[in-house]
Design an enzyme around this catalytic site. Structure first.
Site, PDB file in Angstrom:
ATOM      1  N   CYS A 451       0.794  -1.238   0.000  1.00 37.01           N
ATOM      2  CA  CYS A 451       0.000   0.000   0.000  1.00 37.01           C
ATOM      3  C   CYS A 451       0.829   1.292   0.000  1.00 37.01           C
ATOM      4  O   CYS A 451       0.488   2.219  -0.755  1.00 37.01           O
ATOM      5  CB  CYS A 451      -1.020  -0.007   1.134  1.00 37.01           C
ATOM      6  SG  CYS A 451      -0.487  -0.746   2.671  1.00 37.01           S
ATOM      7  N   ARG A 480       7.773 -10.842   5.282  1.00 36.59           N
ATOM      8  CA  ARG A 480       7.419 -10.574   6.682  1.00 36.59           C
ATOM      9  C   ARG A 480       8.255 -11.472   7.588  1.00 36.59           C
ATOM     10  O   ARG A 480       8.393 -12.670   7.331  1.00 36.59           O
ATOM     11  CB  ARG A 480       5.925 -10.795   6.928  1.00 36.59           C
ATOM     12  CG  ARG A 480       5.087  -9.785   6.165  1.00 36.59           C
ATOM     13  CD  ARG A 480       3.616  -9.858   6.472  1.00 36.59           C
ATOM     14  NE  ARG A 480       2.884  -8.931   5.618  1.00 36.59           N
ATOM     15  CZ  ARG A 480       1.572  -8.894   5.489  1.00 36.59           C
ATOM     16  NH1 ARG A 480       0.827  -9.736   6.178  1.00 36.59           N
ATOM     17  NH2 ARG A 480       0.987  -8.025   4.689  1.00 36.59           N
ATOM     18  N   GLN A 498       0.847 -11.483  -2.849  1.00 37.20           N
ATOM     19  CA  GLN A 498      -0.586 -11.286  -2.664  1.00 37.20           C
ATOM     20  C   GLN A 498      -1.225 -10.802  -3.967  1.00 37.20           C
ATOM     21  O   GLN A 498      -0.582 -10.126  -4.765  1.00 37.20           O
ATOM     22  CB  GLN A 498      -0.852 -10.234  -1.583  1.00 37.20           C
ATOM     23  CG  GLN A 498      -0.645 -10.715  -0.160  1.00 37.20           C
ATOM     24  CD  GLN A 498      -1.002  -9.624   0.828  1.00 37.20           C
ATOM     25  OE1 GLN A 498      -0.553  -8.505   0.710  1.00 37.20           O
ATOM     26  NE2 GLN A 498      -1.814  -9.967   1.809  1.00 37.20           N
ATOM     27  N   ASP A 500      -2.933  -8.279  -4.573  1.00 38.90           N
ATOM     28  CA  ASP A 500      -3.196  -7.052  -3.830  1.00 38.90           C
ATOM     29  C   ASP A 500      -3.781  -5.980  -4.739  1.00 38.90           C
ATOM     30  O   ASP A 500      -3.311  -5.785  -5.863  1.00 38.90           O
ATOM     31  CB  ASP A 500      -1.877  -6.556  -3.246  1.00 38.90           C
ATOM     32  CG  ASP A 500      -2.055  -5.883  -1.905  1.00 38.90           C
ATOM     33  OD1 ASP A 500      -3.199  -5.814  -1.430  1.00 38.90           O
ATOM     34  OD2 ASP A 500      -1.052  -5.440  -1.336  1.00 38.90           O
ATOM     35  N   HIS A 502      -5.417  -1.793  -4.470  1.00 35.70           N
ATOM     36  CA  HIS A 502      -5.819  -0.613  -3.700  1.00 35.70           C
ATOM     37  C   HIS A 502      -6.683   0.257  -4.606  1.00 35.70           C
ATOM     38  O   HIS A 502      -6.239   0.682  -5.677  1.00 35.70           O
ATOM     39  CB  HIS A 502      -4.595   0.140  -3.190  1.00 35.70           C
ATOM     40  CG  HIS A 502      -3.791  -0.674  -2.223  1.00 35.70           C
ATOM     41  ND1 HIS A 502      -2.699  -1.418  -2.599  1.00 35.70           N
ATOM     42  CD2 HIS A 502      -3.981  -0.915  -0.903  1.00 35.70           C
ATOM     43  CE1 HIS A 502      -2.233  -2.062  -1.551  1.00 35.70           C
ATOM     44  NE2 HIS A 502      -2.984  -1.781  -0.509  1.00 35.70           N
ATOM     45  N   LYS A 582     -12.060  -3.228   8.679  1.00 31.92           N
ATOM     46  CA  LYS A 582     -11.971  -4.139   7.541  1.00 31.92           C
ATOM     47  C   LYS A 582     -13.066  -5.193   7.612  1.00 31.92           C
ATOM     48  O   LYS A 582     -13.614  -5.488   8.672  1.00 31.92           O
ATOM     49  CB  LYS A 582     -10.598  -4.818   7.492  1.00 31.92           C
ATOM     50  CG  LYS A 582     -10.249  -5.618   8.741  1.00 31.92           C
ATOM     51  CD  LYS A 582      -8.885  -6.270   8.611  1.00 31.92           C
ATOM     52  CE  LYS A 582      -8.545  -7.070   9.864  1.00 31.92           C
ATOM     53  NZ  LYS A 582      -7.355  -7.903   9.694  1.00 31.92           N
ATOM     54  N   HIS A 636      -8.334  -1.199   0.605  1.00 33.85           N
ATOM     55  CA  HIS A 636      -7.380  -2.298   0.450  1.00 33.85           C
ATOM     56  C   HIS A 636      -8.187  -3.565   0.174  1.00 33.85           C
ATOM     57  O   HIS A 636      -9.165  -3.840   0.863  1.00 33.85           O
ATOM     58  CB  HIS A 636      -6.570  -2.517   1.727  1.00 33.85           C
ATOM     59  CG  HIS A 636      -5.825  -1.324   2.215  1.00 33.85           C
ATOM     60  ND1 HIS A 636      -4.451  -1.238   2.176  1.00 33.85           N
ATOM     61  CD2 HIS A 636      -6.248  -0.168   2.782  1.00 33.85           C
ATOM     62  CE1 HIS A 636      -4.067  -0.079   2.689  1.00 33.85           C
ATOM     63  NE2 HIS A 636      -5.138   0.590   3.072  1.00 33.85           N
TER      64      HIS A 636
END
Length: 771
Positions: A451, A480, A498, A500, A502, A582, A636
């Protein structure tokens, strides 16, 4: 964003006393309280056992009490352990705790006796009311009034929405719910109480110092410090026998509120309990302890009425751990268990474990040569060619949907200066879970999420309201810093990707964008046959921004959920990301196991922190009025979540029997004899050019052996060719899912089978059937 697991201390102190609801895996050293105990290994083995090896099932493979021989002398019963069933004499702390508890309990009973009695009204969920007497009538009394069956079945009560011991007297008029084992909260209470039974058994058998013993999603565990003795699976029968003795005694769970100073006296022998009391319980306050039999434990509760409610109890496994999950702290031992109110449920659970072991993605990954791990890069998967086929098919699926749904794919860097993470807030809230490094005297970090980079892309030029929404997607590589002991196959890794996205949009576009995301999610999960459940996770304690902004964001998500899934979602309080609320989406696989993959997170904080803005339709008028440019809202979104974890889930969901469109081994061509090898290769070449994964077995094995090998390898279709097929330019088709077919099967012209296979792939059907 993948969910981090909250450290389970909720059974020790009440929720308001939480310091951090979602602590990092690594914590500051506790040298002032504990001796440091770190083990370093310099030996190097090829695989990382915690990551690459198929799951061991100690619950099935280890000895258990039920399998030991009967003996007339109960104390001399062969438990399979070289140690006595119970310590004799038992540790001094038993009597020390009980003496303090019994004194306080007598005082409390006297206090309750002197409370004024008055008639109260107890309202049940159906609106009916029962009469009772304050400080006398308990939820169990109400249950008995309704029916004996209910009283026998109920596990815990809820009084005005708060979990409440069944035998604890009601103090005033209230709303009452009665929960059984099948209710999620009832199950957690049942397993929490069972953890206390396990703790009692461990104290009586090992003489250990207990740490924490919470319920989990599939049972419970207790952590303990044991002097000079490791827990081994031959201890399981002894632990189960002592637990069984406690269960047969029907030991009551007795609750008592105890001041902090008395708690420190009661648990003065146990440095771990002392640390928890000193750090989690404010001075001048109290918390609760619970007693069952000779055991007294620091615990918020609540609990089942007595240990006799547990009809089936089994130790399932053991492992090493660190106090508070910090490798700088003392090394502890953790024993896991499972329990049920009916013995049949334990039998069913064992069958479930057997099936889960067969479906273990690490086992299937090895058998089908999909992936492996190596300790030269722990927690980072090596995808082999056939595993890469599955991986790429998932990426291609998402990309095809991105094109249809107006997404723009980007690529952002893997490493950023710490200044970026300070701006985003991750450095303050997430640093311990990041891989950091020094570059030219400055701090840098590998990105744990995409992000902040996407914010830089949005801010790379002037933006207009006409461009919004911008749906920015990336298959970004993320790192991570997970603790090595937590690494587990593909489900818990350090390096992953991911799906992912946005979405940068105006506040007025939020509802439409979330509706589109719900549609996207339903479509993707439908392709895999997944059911799903939704939860709204609200403001955590370490939130960024103002409460007003959070309330507005949560309200918008609630409206969206209620519009599209009325009555089909739940609140998960305090579990939002630090930058916004979320929606977490939990899917269920073929074994009914739950996994959280998709997430939709509303973020008003990052646009503020990165000073993101766009030109509005009334820009000139706003500027004249002194209004600042509007900020976008960020949504997200991930659907598959981590591709690595999703591959683990679908591997076990399908048990390695991949649907054709996703299969890494779609077609095997087998000649019946040597003269037909050339035609077999021709068939394979034709189908491969259509984009299908096709292999040909021109080896020396017999025809039945080749077909059997193809079945074991889970090829969706085996095409057999001989003289007839060569003459007619056709193939004999064997379908993987037509189990037990030995006779000659359907013969189709080569062009027809090619067309049907291509149509099956394009359809993304779950059924291995040619149309």
């Amino acid at each position: 964003m993948l969910r981090l697991h909250r450290f389970p201390l909720q059974h020790l102190v009440s929720r308001p006393l939480y310091i951090v609801p979602r602590p990092p895996l690594r914590r500051p050293p506790l040298a002032a309280h504990f001796s440091l105990s770190r083990s370093h290994s310099t030996s190097m083995t090829t695989p990382v056992a915690s990551s690459s090896q198929p799951a061991q099932i100690p619950a099935l493979e280890s000895p258990h009490q039920e399998g030991t021989k009967k003996s007339k002398d109960k104390k001399a019963k062969d438990t399979g352990s070289a140690h006595p069933l119970e310590l004799n004499p038992r540790p001094e702390y038993f009597d020390h705790r009980l003496k303090i508890f019994e004194k306080l309990k007598a005082e409390y009973d006297e206090w309750v006796k002197n409370q004024p009695r008055q008639e109260i009204a107890v309202t049940l969920p159906d609106g009916s009311q029962r009469k009772g007497i304050s400080w006398e009538t308990s939820p169990m009394d109400i249950a008995k009034e309704i029916s004996k069956g209910l009283a026998d079945r109920v596990v815990i009560a809820k009084v005005n929405g708060e979990l409440w011991d069944l035998e604890r007297p009601l103090e005033a008029s209230c709303n009452l719910e009665l929960l059984d084992f099948e209710h999620p909260e009832g199950k957690r209470v049942f397993w929490h109480s069972s953890a206390h039974v396990l703790g009692e058994a461990a104290e009586r058998h090992y003489g250990c110092h207990l740490c924490i013993g919470p319920p989990t999603d599939d049972g419970f565990f207790y952590e303990m410090a044991i002097q000079d003795r490791p827990v081994v699976n031959s201890d399981y029968p002894a632990l189960e026998k002592v637990a069984d003795m406690a269960i047969k005694e029907k030991q009551k769970f007795e609750r008592l509120v105890v001041p902090k100073e008395t708690l420190l006296e009661m648990f003065g022998y146990n440095k771990y309990k002392k640390y928890i009391i000193e750090t989690k319980i404010p001075d001048g306050t109290s918390t609760t302890v619970y007693r069952c039999g000779p055991m007294v434990d620091l615990c918020v509760g609540p609990h089942i009425p007595h240990t006799g409610r547990i009809k089936a109890f089994m130790v399932t496994k053991n492992s090493a751990s660190y106090f508070l999950g910090d490798a700088n702290n003392d090394s502890l031992q953790r024993v896991y268990g499972i329990s049920f109110p009916d013995k049949k449920q334990l039998t069913e659970y064992k069958k479930f474990l057997e099936e889960a072991a067969k479906r273990d993605h690490r086992k299937i990954g090895k058998e089908q040569e999909l992936f492996f791990f190596n300790d030269l890069s722990p927690g980072s998967c090596f995808f082999l060619p056939h595993g890469t086929r599955i991986y790429n098919t998932l990426v291609e699926l998402m990309r095809s949907e991105y094109f249809k749904r107006g997404y723009q794919e980007v690529i952002s860097p893997n490493m950023y200066n710490s200044k970026l993470w300070e701006t985003s807030g991750h450095w303050q809230n997430y640093k311990d879970d990041m891989f950091t490094l020094d570059v030219e005297k400055e701090k840098w970090a590998l990105k744990p999420m995409n992000c902040p980079g996407h914010c830089l892309i949005f801010d790379s030029r002037d933006r207009s309201y006409k461009e919004l929404p911008i749906r920015m997607a990336e298959f970004g590589i993320i790192h991570r810093n997970e603790a090595s002991g937590a690494l587990t196959g593909l489900t818990r890794v350090r390096r992953f990707v991911q799906d992912d996205t946005h979405v940068f949009c105006m506040p007025s576009q939020i509802e439409d964008e979330i509706a589109a995301l719900f549609d996207f999610m339903q479509h993707i999960y439908g392709l895999f046959g997944f059911e799903f459940h939704l939860e709204l996770s609200t403001r955590p304690e370490n939130y960024l921004g103002t409460i007003e902004t959070w309330d507005a964001a949560e309200d918008q998500l609630k409206k969206a959920l209620e519009k599209f899934y009325p009555g089909k979602w739940e609140i998960n309080p305090g579990d939002g990301a630090f930058y916004g609320p979320k929606i977490d989406i939990t899917i269920r696989d073929a074994l009914r196991r739950a996994f959280q993959c998709a997430t939709i997170q509303l973020d008003f904080q990052l646009p503020e922190r990165f000073n993101l803005k766009y030109r509005s339709a009334d820009e000139a008028a706003a500027a004249d009025a002194g209004k600042p440019p509007p900020r976008p809202v960020i949504i997200h979104r991930a659907i598959l979540g981590s591709l690595e974890r999703f591959i683990a889930i679908i591997t076990e969901h399908f048990a390695g029997k991949w649907p054709f469109w996703l299969s890494p081994r779609q077609v095997l061509v087998v000649p019946v004899a040597v003269p037909y090898r050339e035609y077999a290769s021709e068939v394979a070449d034709k189908l491969s050019k259509l984009g299908l994964y096709v292999d040909v077995d021109n080896g020396e094995n017999t025809l039945p052996k080749k077909i059997r090998n193809g079945e074991i390898a889970q090829y969706n279709f085996i095409l057999v060719v001989g003289q007839d097929e060569l003459d007619s330019r056709s193939v004999n088709v064997r379908n993987r899912d037509d189990v037990g077919t030995k006779a000659r099967t359907e013969t189709l012209p080569l062009d027809v089978i090619a067309e049907k296979l291509l149509a099956l792939k394009t359809s993304r059907s779950l059924h291995n059937k040619l149309q």
